[in-house]
Design an enzyme around this catalytic site. Structure first.
Site, PDB file in Angstrom:
ATOM      1  N   VAL A  10       0.819  -0.950   0.046  1.00 34.08           N
ATOM      2  CA  VAL A  10       0.139  -0.110  -0.108  1.00 34.08           C
ATOM      3  C   VAL A  10       0.930   1.236  -0.051  1.00 34.08           C
ATOM      4  O   VAL A  10       1.673   1.380   0.907  1.00 34.08           O
ATOM      5  CB  VAL A  10      -0.860   0.189   1.360  1.00 34.08           C
ATOM      6  CG1 VAL A  10      -1.871   1.288   1.193  1.00 34.08           C
ATOM      7  CG2 VAL A  10      -1.779  -1.161   1.172  1.00 34.08           C
ATOM      8  N   CYS A  11       0.655   2.194  -0.945  1.00 32.38           N
ATOM      9  CA  CYS A  11       1.248   3.454  -1.270  1.00 32.38           C
ATOM     10  C   CYS A  11       2.869   3.093  -0.933  1.00 32.38           C
ATOM     11  O   CYS A  11       3.422   2.473  -1.882  1.00 32.38           O
ATOM     12  CB  CYS A  11       0.985   4.265   0.187  1.00 32.38           C
ATOM     13  SG  CYS A  11       1.765   6.088   0.012  1.00 32.38           S
ATOM     14  N   THR A  12       3.659   3.653  -0.125  1.00 35.12           N
ATOM     15  CA  THR A  12       5.242   3.555  -0.218  1.00 35.12           C
ATOM     16  C   THR A  12       5.644   1.919   0.231  1.00 35.12           C
ATOM     17  O   THR A  12       6.792   1.896   0.440  1.00 35.12           O
ATOM     18  CB  THR A  12       5.902   4.500   0.551  1.00 35.12           C
ATOM     19  OG1 THR A  12       5.400   4.711   1.932  1.00 35.12           O
ATOM     20  CG2 THR A  12       5.664   5.848  -0.016  1.00 35.12           C
TER      21      THR A  12
END
Length: 322
Positions: free
Chosen positions: A106-108
């Site tokens: 998720v995301c970074t």
């Protein structure tokens, strides 16, 4: 069939993204006849972790819990683009993929998968603000900054924050069918599928490059986006031959005059859709697209959504009709 899900916690984990994963996979909805997962939050750095919001989370599960997981989710945490990760965690992620499990970031969290070598040769994504860093840190990864998530089979990556919802529901849809995913989405009061990608959320305007010889022409083009322009006309304004102008333009902007002009017209359309009540036809005229159909074509191709959907997203339902 997906049954066992684990989410990995590192120091400075972001509560929202962790909460999304927990809501989709860690909530008992058996009263609605929905699947129940054996869900666990797993710490990679000790039993007590501080979140990005300042409070702490404790969990009895260590990395050994990952060995039984069908799906391992890595939510974002602070400093992911620059920090180092426990080698034991990276080994566990590699083993999971080798034995047929799936991993999702998720995301970074994509930087963790990249450090494990799981993005090499694969399409992937992350938050648009960190896409360039991910590509530079992992040059063998095929980073797509425009999409909400990428499913490469055993490796799934999603963009920033709310894109975790899209990716998690995508997994549920694959494993249990659209009816199950739609029911969970209704319980969460979110759309089961969102149109478009990250491109519509990227900050504007685009950063200006240093343009020594075509800078004046760029400024003139910005002021005349509604005018039909040719390379010959632009070259004449720059006092160059069309061939020389096209070469200089490419060198100084990194793109062609046509693509630069098209992008600026889309940007102006976005601004007008957000800030005015003008019809899509009127906006198409002001932005140089001529008519709503042409604007819709280029808007969809560039941003992955329609002008009407974009206006509803950024202005709300009261301004959704044009």
């Amino acid at each position: 069939m997906l049954k066992n899900v684990a989410t990995v916690l590192l120091e400075d984990v972001h509560p929202f993204e962790l909460g999304v994963v927990s809501e989709v996979f860690g909530y008992d909805r058996s009263d609605d006849g929905l699947p129940v997962y054996d869900f666990a939050a797993v710490s990679a750095e000790g039993p007590v972790l501080r979140t990005h919001a300042g409070f702490t989370i404790s969990t009895p599960y260590g990395l050994e819990r990952l060995e039984d997981a069908d799906l391992i989710v890595v939510p974002t945490a602070g400093s992911y683009p620059t920090r180092e990760y426990p080698e034991e965690l990276l080994d566990a992620l590699r083993r999971a993929v080798d034995r047929g499990a799936r991993v999702m970031s998720v995301c970074t969290g994509a930087f963790v998968l990249g450090a494990a070598g799981l993005l090499d040769g694969r399409r992937c994504t992350t938050h648009w603000r960190h896409a360039r860093d991910l590509a530079e840190r992992h040059p063998q990864a095929l980073v797509d900054p425009d999409v909400l998530y990428v499913d490469e089979g055993s490796v799934i990556t999603s963009a920033g924050t709310a894109a975790a919802i899209d990716a998690c529901l995508h997994v549920v849809r694959q494993e249990h069918g659209p009816e199950t995913a739609n029911t969970i989405a209704r319980r969460m009061v979110v759309p089961p599928h969102r149109d478009g990608g990250q491109a519509q959320y990227i900050d504007r305007p685009l950063p200006r490059t240093s343009c020594d010889t075509v800078g004046e022409v760029l400024s003139w083009m910005e002021r005349h986006l509604d005018v039909e322009l040719t390379v010959e006309q632009l070259a004449a304004r720059a006092h160059m031959s069309p061939r020389t102008f096209a070469r200089r333009f490419q060198q100084e902007t990194g793109t062609t005059p046509y693509r630069w002009l098209l992008r600026q017209r889309v940007l102006l359309s976005q601004e007008l859709l957000e800030t005015t009540d003008e019809t899509v036809d009127a906006i198409a005229g002001r932005a140089g697209f001529g008519n709503a159909a042409t604007l819709r074509h280029h808007f969809l191709r560039t941003l992955g959504t329609t002008p009407h959907a974009y206006r509803r997203t950024f202005r709300g339902p009261l301004h959704g009709v044009a």
